[in-house]
Design a protein around this motif. Structure first.
Motif, PDB file in Angstrom:
ATOM      1  N   GLY A   1     -20.482  22.425  49.396  1.00 33.07           N
ATOM      2  CA  GLY A   1     -20.059  21.037  49.341  1.00 33.07           C
ATOM      3  C   GLY A   1     -20.069  20.471  50.745  1.00 33.07           C
ATOM      4  N   PHE A   2     -20.258  19.124  50.819  1.00 32.37           N
ATOM      5  CA  PHE A   2     -20.317  18.494  52.145  1.00 32.37           C
ATOM      6  C   PHE A   2     -19.390  17.300  52.231  1.00 32.37           C
ATOM      7  CE2 PHE A   2     -24.512  20.497  52.053  1.00 32.37           C
ATOM      8  CZ  PHE A   2     -24.589  21.009  53.333  1.00 32.37           C
ATOM      9  N   ILE A   3     -18.784  17.167  53.414  1.00 29.76           N
ATOM     10  CA  ILE A   3     -18.072  15.927  53.715  1.00 29.76           C
ATOM     11  C   ILE A   3     -18.532  15.500  55.100  1.00 29.76           C
ATOM     12  CG2 ILE A   3     -15.819  14.895  54.157  1.00 29.76           C
ATOM     13  CD1 ILE A   3     -14.706  17.009  52.178  1.00 29.76           C
ATOM     14  N   PHE A   4     -18.905  14.223  55.219  1.00 30.53           N
ATOM     15  CA  PHE A   4     -19.497  13.763  56.482  1.00 30.53           C
ATOM     16  C   PHE A   4     -18.576  12.784  57.188  1.00 30.53           C
ATOM     17  CE2 PHE A   4     -22.895  14.622  53.479  1.00 30.53           C
ATOM     18  CZ  PHE A   4     -23.635  15.579  54.171  1.00 30.53           C
ATOM     19  N   GLN A   5     -18.791  12.699  58.483  1.00 28.75           N
ATOM     20  CA  GLN A   5     -18.023  11.761  59.288  1.00 28.75           C
ATOM     21  C   GLN A   5     -18.197  10.328  58.769  1.00 28.75           C
ATOM     22  OE1 GLN A   5     -19.096  11.883  63.404  1.00 28.75           O
ATOM     23  NE2 GLN A   5     -17.506  10.437  64.009  1.00 28.75           N
ATOM     24  N   ASN A   6     -19.446   9.972  58.480  1.00 34.74           N
ATOM     25  CA  ASN A   6     -19.665   8.593  57.990  1.00 34.74           C
ATOM     26  C   ASN A   6     -19.875   8.558  56.474  1.00 34.74           C
ATOM     27  OD1 ASN A   6     -21.979   9.942  58.287  1.00 34.74           O
ATOM     28  ND2 ASN A   6     -23.093   8.361  59.413  1.00 34.74           N
ATOM     29  N   PHE A   7     -19.205   9.431  55.804  1.00 30.96           N
ATOM     30  CA  PHE A   7     -19.042   9.452  54.332  1.00 30.96           C
ATOM     31  C   PHE A   7     -20.323   9.764  53.572  1.00 30.96           C
ATOM     32  CE2 PHE A   7     -16.588   5.556  55.879  1.00 30.96           C
ATOM     33  CZ  PHE A   7     -15.620   6.318  56.499  1.00 30.96           C
ATOM     34  N   GLN A   8     -21.415   9.063  53.939  1.00 32.32           N
ATOM     35  CA  GLN A   8     -22.721   9.331  53.310  1.00 32.32           C
ATOM     36  C   GLN A   8     -22.690   9.259  51.787  1.00 32.32           C
ATOM     37  OE1 GLN A   8     -25.189   9.162  55.117  1.00 32.32           O
ATOM     38  NE2 GLN A   8     -25.206  10.517  56.911  1.00 32.32           N
ATOM     39  N   LEU A   9     -22.058   8.208  51.303  1.00 32.29           N
ATOM     40  CA  LEU A   9     -22.171   7.975  49.852  1.00 32.29           C
ATOM     41  C   LEU A   9     -23.493   7.279  49.605  1.00 32.29           C
ATOM     42  CD1 LEU A   9     -18.570   6.755  49.018  1.00 32.29           C
ATOM     43  CD2 LEU A   9     -19.570   9.018  48.630  1.00 32.29           C
ATOM     44  N   LEU A  10     -24.043   7.491  48.433  1.00 37.45           N
ATOM     45  CA  LEU A  10     -25.297   6.797  48.112  1.00 37.45           C
ATOM     46  C   LEU A  10     -24.954   5.342  47.808  1.00 37.45           C
ATOM     47  CD1 LEU A  10     -26.776   9.612  45.914  1.00 37.45           C
ATOM     48  CD2 LEU A  10     -27.588   8.913  48.165  1.00 37.45           C
ATOM     49  N   PRO A  11     -25.459   4.425  48.617  1.00 39.23           N
ATOM     50  CA  PRO A  11     -24.993   3.039  48.506  1.00 39.23           C
ATOM     51  C   PRO A  11     -25.388   2.384  47.195  1.00 39.23           C
ATOM     52  CG  PRO A  11     -26.838   3.203  50.039  1.00 39.23           C
ATOM     53  CD  PRO A  11     -26.451   4.598  49.668  1.00 39.23           C
ATOM     54  N   THR A  12     -26.405   2.925  46.542  1.00 39.73           N
ATOM     55  CA  THR A  12     -26.868   2.268  45.330  1.00 39.73           C
ATOM     56  C   THR A  12     -26.194   2.814  44.079  1.00 39.73           C
ATOM     57  OG1 THR A  12     -28.662   3.849  45.286  1.00 39.73           O
ATOM     58  CG2 THR A  12     -29.123   1.724  46.285  1.00 39.73           C
TER      59      THR A  12
ATOM     60  N   THR B   1     -22.557   3.876  42.028  1.00 40.32           N
ATOM     61  CA  THR B   1     -21.117   3.596  41.988  1.00 40.32           C
ATOM     62  C   THR B   1     -20.370   4.846  42.437  1.00 40.32           C
ATOM     63  OG1 THR B   1     -20.904   4.383  39.733  1.00 40.32           O
ATOM     64  CG2 THR B   1     -21.394   2.037  40.014  1.00 40.32           C
ATOM     65  N   ALA B   2     -19.093   4.657  42.689  1.00 35.15           N
ATOM     66  CA  ALA B   2     -18.258   5.778  43.114  1.00 35.15           C
ATOM     67  C   ALA B   2     -18.367   6.911  42.097  1.00 35.15           C
ATOM     68  CB  ALA B   2     -16.808   5.318  43.247  1.00 35.15           C
TER      69      ALA B   2
ATOM     70  N   ALA C   1      -9.262   6.713  40.311  1.00 33.45           N
ATOM     71  CA  ALA C   1      -9.737   6.650  38.926  1.00 33.45           C
ATOM     72  C   ALA C   1     -10.130   5.236  38.532  1.00 33.45           C
ATOM     73  CB  ALA C   1      -8.666   7.187  37.982  1.00 33.45           C
ATOM     74  N   SER C   2      -9.400   4.258  39.054  1.00 34.88           N
ATOM     75  CA  SER C   2      -9.655   2.879  38.638  1.00 34.88           C
ATOM     76  C   SER C   2     -10.843   2.247  39.377  1.00 34.88           C
ATOM     77  CB  SER C   2      -8.410   2.035  38.886  1.00 34.88           C
ATOM     78  OG  SER C   2      -8.118   2.076  40.265  1.00 34.88           O
ATOM     79  N   ARG C   3     -11.356   2.911  40.394  1.00 27.69           N
ATOM     80  CA  ARG C   3     -12.407   2.287  41.190  1.00 27.69           C
ATOM     81  C   ARG C   3     -13.787   2.899  40.925  1.00 27.69           C
ATOM     82  NH1 ARG C   3     -10.165  -0.172  46.032  1.00 27.69           N
ATOM     83  NH2 ARG C   3     -12.182  -1.229  45.837  1.00 27.69           N
ATOM     84  N   GLY C   4     -13.855   3.651  39.878  1.00 29.20           N
ATOM     85  CA  GLY C   4     -15.094   4.391  39.587  1.00 29.20           C
ATOM     86  C   GLY C   4     -16.341   3.538  39.510  1.00 29.20           C
ATOM     87  N   HIS C   5     -16.205   2.305  39.059  1.00 31.78           N
ATOM     88  CA  HIS C   5     -17.388   1.472  38.895  1.00 31.78           C
ATOM     89  C   HIS C   5     -17.718   0.682  40.145  1.00 31.78           C
ATOM     90  CE1 HIS C   5     -13.859  -0.886  37.949  1.00 31.78           C
ATOM     91  NE2 HIS C   5     -14.570  -1.959  38.270  1.00 31.78           N
TER      92      HIS C   5
ATOM     93  N   ASP D   1     -30.786   3.768  41.120  1.00 27.56           N
ATOM     94  CA  ASP D   1     -31.030   3.381  42.501  1.00 27.56           C
ATOM     95  C   ASP D   1     -31.600   1.981  42.598  1.00 27.56           C
ATOM     96  OD1 ASP D   1     -31.144   4.334  45.349  1.00 27.56           O
ATOM     97  OD2 ASP D   1     -33.196   3.616  45.025  1.00 27.56           O
ATOM     98  N   SER D   2     -32.343   1.603  41.563  1.00 22.15           N
ATOM     99  CA  SER D   2     -32.999   0.298  41.642  1.00 22.15           C
ATOM    100  C   SER D   2     -32.004  -0.847  41.502  1.00 22.15           C
ATOM    101  CB  SER D   2     -34.068   0.194  40.560  1.00 22.15           C
ATOM    102  OG  SER D   2     -33.457   0.020  39.305  1.00 22.15           O
ATOM    103  N   ARG D   3     -30.868  -0.574  40.890  1.00 22.15           N
ATOM    104  CA  ARG D   3     -29.969  -1.673  40.566  1.00 22.15           C
ATOM    105  C   ARG D   3     -29.524  -2.476  41.781  1.00 22.15           C
ATOM    106  NH1 ARG D   3     -25.671   1.835  37.491  1.00 22.15           N
ATOM    107  NH2 ARG D   3     -25.870   2.670  39.589  1.00 22.15           N
ATOM    108  N   ARG D   4     -29.200  -1.776  42.843  1.00 24.56           N
ATOM    109  CA  ARG D   4     -28.677  -2.469  44.004  1.00 24.56           C
ATOM    110  C   ARG D   4     -29.793  -2.932  44.935  1.00 24.56           C
ATOM    111  NH1 ARG D   4     -23.751  -4.379  44.395  1.00 24.56           N
ATOM    112  NH2 ARG D   4     -23.333  -3.601  46.493  1.00 24.56           N
ATOM    113  N   ASN D   5     -31.037  -2.718  44.541  1.00 21.44           N
ATOM    114  CA  ASN D   5     -32.137  -3.009  45.456  1.00 21.44           C
ATOM    115  C   ASN D   5     -33.055  -4.086  44.943  1.00 21.44           C
ATOM    116  OD1 ASN D   5     -32.056  -1.133  47.736  1.00 21.44           O
ATOM    117  ND2 ASN D   5     -31.976   0.351  46.090  1.00 21.44           N
ATOM    118  N   ARG D   6     -32.610  -4.725  43.882  1.00 17.46           N
ATOM    119  CA  ARG D   6     -33.535  -5.645  43.211  1.00 17.46           C
ATOM    120  C   ARG D   6     -34.104  -6.687  44.155  1.00 17.46           C
ATOM    121  NH1 ARG D   6     -31.520  -4.580  37.805  1.00 17.46           N
ATOM    122  NH2 ARG D   6     -31.958  -2.361  37.849  1.00 17.46           N
ATOM    123  N   SER D   7     -33.256  -7.224  45.014  1.00 13.96           N
ATOM    124  CA  SER D   7     -33.751  -8.307  45.859  1.00 13.96           C
ATOM    125  C   SER D   7     -34.818  -7.785  46.820  1.00 13.96           C
ATOM    126  CB  SER D   7     -32.614  -8.959  46.630  1.00 13.96           C
ATOM    127  OG  SER D   7     -32.107  -8.030  47.561  1.00 13.96           O
TER     128      SER D   7
END
Lengths: 229, 230, 855
Positions: free
Chosen positions: B89-100, B102-103, B133-137, C27-33
């Protein structure tokens, strides 16, 4: 689209060539270097036979008009008869009688002893009124007479296809004997006798004689001309 | 005691512009299963490189890394990827969540990769454990730094790793949030019995582990047990 | 944690396709623009392509189905002699039904006015035409005239001689009642009817007219109708040898179709070019957009790799995404293209000799969609394969962000595939391997030139950069060569887009120039021949009296060529090597004399001399093509024979002549001062405003000068004008469409750099850089990039246009540099503007906010 345009142009140039002319010239006389065929071995011919006409005289469509056109063939016959005449071909493809009238002065700069007038066919094919053609031909004859009163005159009779309509065809045919009689000219009754309307003696256009046809035409002329020389 | 990670004669050199740069030089240590450890050292000492090698993100120049009995040196990058997926498992300094993603989806990815069942419920469960739990989306940009790091912790634990690598996990967080994240990390670690390796220059954080490995100039200069271990 | 502990490593996990698809979707959802740029390149490229294809297919299909009405029968056999007797049974036996026609020139008499006029008589027997109609007023006349002694007379002729229905005309010995006015006959495009107006009569009366006799010049046409099942072309081919022997030739619907199709081949070729270019622009768009996209994705991909995603899986996720988006883009593009194509036939419908259906071409649609997907995947592939090389270490160190293709051997495969695609596609368009290879190589060369330019630029700037320059200038220029720079990719994509757009502008204007004919009032549409010198003034007076312009008035002298550099017909070798020259000596040249050049000619070599000096050799100007054919060089000595008078001339200049214009052009032009006295006639070109004016003018001329022949090109030129006008419209429309594509691609290209520059700009802002300073730095960088790329692109376009004009369209190469200049300014400006817009976001918000929101 370009094709259409080209078609339009071809039409134009085709018409141009229709009216334009082939001036098969008196090479023999003027030319410094080449006596294109006919006169080269002649022992100093002294007199000139001038053929003044249209494409039939010029030898339009022949492979080598300088030796195959009917005036050239006539030249051969003159040579064979050992007569002191030299033929000058002043044929001009597509020329009408009006064109001939415009050109005659220039051509008459040279001395003419025998003048053979072969014009009118293009007038006939274009449906030009017979009176007009007669008038022009007469004017040409007048000019020749004025300049060379001693020249002997020959006129070749011409006919046009019956499809042009009997009235017109007959009126047209009558031009030549009338002019001959009036001006005391020798008449070749019908230049294209035994050639006109015979498919194999004419080129694909059905108008211009082939090399073979030209020989017959030359005979038609020679029959009459030899009496004049 | 069982060993989860065995580092032997580990060296890493980079070739750059014809010169050879030695980043790690003959490092040897092993890590006990279930322990919490810290690698400390000044910037440029080679600790991040060491972490990368231990986790199979990179290949050593010399020596071996045996992770959970698997010698990483002999594996291709794709095989190592699978080792990571199964044990790490990994935890990074700058979190490295996939921005596209959801949580919740971020947490689901490792499980999905393993082709497991009941993924959504388990991911939700994990998010609940980190209090989100409430912020999953929500997407990462909609979360605060602390929240992002908590999601990242949930993701790190989602595949029940045997070993967890954390690179300055609180480095980008303010003191208070950092404190909370640290607590969460240690609590979860204790619950799951996961081995933990922290890379940090925060000595206070390092002090909360059982063992501190000090790196300096690419060499292991000290290996000491902390007060907690005793 | 609830997960079962798995101690044995299972390293043979198989690829889970469903998950890959799911990830691609998520992945495409947030990249549409961002994907929009990508999609829009595809959409426009494919739309242009589908529109062009559909139009082509529909046009072809319509030519197919309506060529029949152009010919009027399944098979036409014609000749200018009566058929051989042994051929007659065969001619009678063909087809399920047949008709005959005899046509010839004849003088007809309008009984009421007493005028006679030369016309073309068409004597018809049978039910011809089997397809389409002889269009007459009244409509019934086209059938009813065959039942009695009736004639149908050309509409213009009726007008000229003020003839009415039921008037009579005399043809040969017979009088016919005019039953109707002829508006249009099958296969009559106007050109063929231009010389002699047509009069139809029933063939049963032909014999009685007395016009068919020995020496009559008659054309014989046999029209046949066949069963649908008969392969007429095969049959005709079989008959060909036999027909040929009797000097007969044939035409089928198929041969006519080919001829009609060829008339539009330039349009088709241009449309293919436009389609191709639109597509290539789409390709560049796709490649650049994917490039941007993958760069942004580096971090995410590294994380995925950390989490255990295999390199190939990461690659597949994005490949799926791109392919999916490509599919969507292609479908939208195809739909849009179909919509556009529905508009085209509306524009075109009344100039084609048949109507164009605007049905949806499913073939074109399918092709568009397939091509779209191929292009998206293929051109996205280069950036995509770099995904495989993204190391998971990027999560730990951002310094690894620079993703380069490095020495990935797969890259070569992609290059090869792209090259193969270009070749294959251009072959589909051009149907000619040589041309396709030339085309592909040309694009490759353009690509290499741009890459090279970029490298040279970087090298030069690095070399020339001086510390003494102001900081802003240094920073702006340094951006061009610093690590991670975008110079090459921007140069290539901006340069290629500019090149393509510019090429289209050039080709369009060249073709339009070809297409402009007599649209304006001062283009000639009537030609008068054989005006004698004495008649010249009179004709001019009449022309003036009818208020018509004298557009050109040209003297024509007939001359022969006697010598070329002392070579004469007599000195020529007898073998076939001298055939060209022999013909040159036998040929009669129609020349003119003047002291100026016309608009359709240009001096290619030598010097134009308009006046002859007395006593010296005469300087003449010779048409380039004639000179090439006869191997005549500048200064060569030519002796012309002007009706007996030799003229010593030398070649003073060679002219390039545009023979495609309706005006008189000449192979040889004499200077003034030589031929004025020579026997000559004159040609006059004028413009008649209407058919009515035309007949009045013609009557006036012919009355006074019956020898003058008049050709009224009015009708022909009107039809041509309409056709060319519309084709011009289509050309403009389609190039506009492609240029729009190009601009989108340009925008996409410059946007590539946005994400690159943001971080730097933020940093500069953080360090205290003023808004103005950042703007200047950015503007300088993009100004340099934009202008240099545009310039290179335009130069490439000039080269390309020259090649296309010379080898593909075979039209004179003429480039109007003003649009190119405008394009240059526009491209540079657009690059700067988009560049600055890219930075705007950075400038208007606090740096931290930018950094946070722009992941």
């Amino acid at each position: 689209m370009i094709k259409y345009k080209i078609a339009a142009f071809l039409l134009l140039s085709g018409l141009l060539s229709f009216t334009a002319c082939e001036s098969k010239e008196q090479k023999d006389k003027v030319d410094t270097s080449a006596d294109g065929g006919s006169g080269e071995t002649k022992p100093k011919p002294t007199k000139t036979v001038l053929f003044f006409g249209d494409s039939l005289t010029a030898g339009y469509g022949l492979d080598d008009p300088a030796s195959n056109s009917y005036p050239s063939v006539v030249q051969e016959k003159i040579k064979a008869a050992n007569l002191p005449y030299k033929v000058v071909n002043a044929g001009n493809s597509g020329e009408t009688s009006a064109g001939g009238l415009g050109r005659i002065d220039w051509v008459l700069k040279q001395k003419v002893d025998v003048f053979v007038l072969e014009l009118g066919a293009n007038d006939g094919l274009r449906g030009i009124p017979v009176s007009e053609t007669t008038k022009n031909l007469q004017a040409i004859i007048n000019k020749v007479k004025a300049k060379y009163p001693d020249a002997k005159l020959v006129i070749t009779g011409m006919q046009i296809p019956p499809s042009m309509g009997a009235t017109y065809v007959n009126n047209f045919k009558a031009i030549f004997p009338k002019l001959a009689a009036k001006n005391n000219m020798t008449l070749v009754p019908f230049l294209l006798d035994k050639v006109g309307g015979i498919a194999k003696l004419n080129q694909a256009d059905g108008i211009h004689p082939t090399e073979e046809g030209a020989k017959i035409v030359a005979s038609n002329v020679w029959t009459v001309l030899k009496g004049v020389l | 005691m069982e060993t989860i990670l065995d580092i032997t004669n580990l060296s890493k050199t980079y070739k750059s512009a014809g010169k050879t740069l030695s980043v790690l030089d003959d490092i040897n240590f092993n890590i006990e299963t279930g322990s919490a450890n810290a690698i400390v050292g000044p910037s440029g000492s080679g600790k991040t490189t060491l972490l990368g090698l231990c986790a199979g993100l990179d290949r050593a120049t010399l020596g071996s890394v045996v992770l959970n009995g698997v010698n990483l040196n002999n594996l291709s990058e794709d095989k190592r990827a699978q080792v990571r997926n199964q044990f790490v498992g990994f935890i990074f300094q700058n979190f490295q969540l996939l921005p596209t993603l959801t949580a919740l989806e971020n947490v689901m990815v490792p499980l999905e990769l393993r082709g497991e069942k009941n993924i959504r419920a388990r991911a939700l469960d994990l998010l609940d454990k980190v209090g989100l739990a409430s912020r999953g989306h929500h997407y990462p940009t909609q979360l605060s730094g602390g929240e992002q790091q908590r999601v990242s912790i949930a993701r790190a634990f989602s595949n029940a790793p045997k070993i967890l690598f954390a690179d300055e996990p609180t480095g980008n967080l303010d003191a208070e949030t950092g404190e909370k994240v640290q607590k969460l990390l240690f609590d979860l670690n204790k619950d799951a019995g996961t081995t933990l390796i922290l890379v940090t220059h925060d000595l206070e954080l390092a002090g909360k582990t059982q063992r501190i490995l000090r790196i300096k100039g690419g060499k292991l200069v000290a290996d000491e047990k902390t007060a907690i271990a005793q | 944690m609830s997960t079962e502990y798995n101690n044995t490593p299972n390293l043979k996990r198989s690829v889970q396709w469903s998950w890959l698809f799911k990830m691609a979707w998520r992945d495409s959802r947030r990249n549409r623009s961002r994907l929009f740029l990508f999609v829009s390149s595809i959409i426009l490229g494919i739309a242009a392509l589908v529109a062009i294809y559909s139009f082509g297919y529909n046009l072809r299909e319509d030519i197919n189905s309506q060529a029949a009405t152009l010919v009027g029968a399944d098979l036409v056999i014609s000749g200018n002699k009566p058929a051989d007797k042994n051929l007659q049974p065969m001619l009678d036996s063909l087809g399920t039904e047949h008709s005959q026609e005899r046509n010839f020139a004849s003088m007809v008499l309008f009984n009421k006015s007493g005028d006679t006029r030369l016309v073309q008589i068409r004597a018809l027997q049978g039910n011809f035409p089997y397809y389409g109609n002889i269009e007459t007023t009244p409509v019934s006349a086209s059938k009813s005239f065959r039942t009695g002694q009736y004639a149908i007379v050309d509409a213009a002729l009726m007008q000229q001689y003020k003839a009415r229905l039921n008037d009579s005309i005399k043809i040969g010995n017979l009088t016919f009642l005019i039953a109707g006015t002829l508006n249009q006959a099958p296969g009559q495009t106007g050109l063929s009817a231009g010389i002699a107006p047509v009069v139809y009569i029933p063939m049963q009366y032909l014999e009685k007219t007395g016009l068919v006799d020995k020496g009559s010049r008659i054309n014989y046409n046999f029209y046949y109708k066949f069963d649908k099942s008969t392969d007429v072309d095969k049959l005709a081919e079989k008959l060909d040898a036999q027909l040929d022997k009797s000097s007969l030739h044939y035409e089928t619907i198929e041969t006519r179709k080919q001829n009609t199709g060829r008339a539009f081949s330039d349009l088709n070729r241009f449309l293919s070019l436009v389609g191709f270019i639109a597509l290539l622009l789409g390709c560049i768009g796709v490649a650049s957009a994917t490039q941007i996209y993958v760069r942004e994705k580096v971090a995410s991909i590294a994380v995925l790799r950390c989490l255990g995603v295999k390199a190939s899986e990461a690659f597949l996720i994005f490949l799926i995404q791109i392919a999916g988006i490509g599919l969507i883009g292609s479908v939208i593009g195809a739909a849009l293209g179909t919509l556009v194509q529905q508009l085209l036939p509306m524009v075109l419908k009344d100039f084609l000799p048949f109507s164009v259906t605007s049905s949806v071409s499913w073939l074109a649609l399918g092709q568009g969609v397939v091509l779209g997907i191929i292009i998206s995947v293929l051109f996205a592939m280069l950036p995509l394969i770099s995904i495989r090389n993204i190391s998971p270490l990027n999560t730990l160190r951002s310094a690894f962000e620079n993703v380069s293709l490095g020495r990935d051997p797969l890259r070569w495969l992609v290059y090869l595939l792209i090259l193969g695609f270009m070749l294959g596609f251009s072959y589909l368009q051009l149907n000619d391997w040589k041309a396709s290879i030339a085309f592909s190589v040309a694009i490759l060369v353009a690509f290499l030139i741009l890459t090279l330019m970029a490298l040279v630029l970087m090298w030069l700037i690095k070399l020339l950069m001086k510390a003494s320059w102001s900081y802003l200038v240094r920073q702006g220029f340094a951006n061009l060569y610093r690590p991670n720079n975008q110079t090459v990719i921007l140069m290539v994509s901006i340069g290629l887009s500019t090149a393509f757009i510019c090429l289209l502008i050039f080709m369009q204007s060249m073709l339009i120039k070809q297409v402009t004919l007599s649209a304006s009032g001062n283009q000639p549409n009537m030609i008068l021949f054989d005006i004698q010198t004495a008649q010249e003034k009179g004709v001019l007076d009449i022309t003036k009296k009818y208020k018509m312009p004298v557009i050109q008035q040209v003297p024509i002298v007939t001359i022969k060529l006697d010598q070329i550099n002392n070579k004469t017909a007599a000195t020529l070798p007898k073998d076939s090597t001298a055939d060209n020259l022999r013909k040159a000596f036998g040929y009669e040249y129609r020349v003119t004399y003047r002291d100026y050049l016309t608009s359709s000619e240009k001096i290619a070599e030598g010097k134009w001399i308009g006046k002859a000096e007395e006593g010296a050799a005469i300087p003449v100007s010779v048409d380039e093509r004639m000179a090439r054919r006869l191997d005549i060089k500048l200064k060569d000595k030519l002796v012309f024979n002007v009706q007996g008078t030799p003229m010593n001339t030398y070649v003073a200049s060679l002219r390039k002549v545009n023979w495609n214009k309706v005006q008189t052009n000449f192979q040889v032009v004499f200077p003034t001062g030589v031929l004025e006295e020579a026997p000559q006639f004159h040609v006059l070109l004028t413009h008649v405003p209407s058919g009515e004016a035309s007949s009045k003018y013609q009557q006036a001329i012919v009355k006074q000068y019956p020898n003058v022949s008049i050709v009224d090109l009015g009708l022909v030129l009107t039809i041509l004008d309409q056709i060319l006008d519309k084709i011009g419209y289509v050309i403009r429309f389609m190039s506009g469409f492609s240029i729009a594509t190009g601009i989108i691609v340009l925008i996409a290209s410059v946007r590539i750099s946005k994400y690159q520059r943001i971080k730097e700009s933020v940093l500069l802002r953080t360090l205290g850089g003023s808004r103005k300073q950042i703007l200047v730095i950015t503007a300088l960088e993009y100004l340099f990039l934009g202008s240099l790329s545009a310039l290179t692109g335009i130069l490439i376009a000039v080269g390309g246009a020259w090649l296309l004009a010379k080898y593909n369209f075979e039209i004179p190469f003429q480039v109007n540099y003003i649009p190119a200049l405008i394009l240059f300014g526009l491209t540079a400006a657009l690059t700067i503007i988009i560049g600055l817009l890219n930075s705007r976001g950075v400038l208007n918000r606090p740096p931290l906010e930018v950094l946070r929101s722009d992941t």
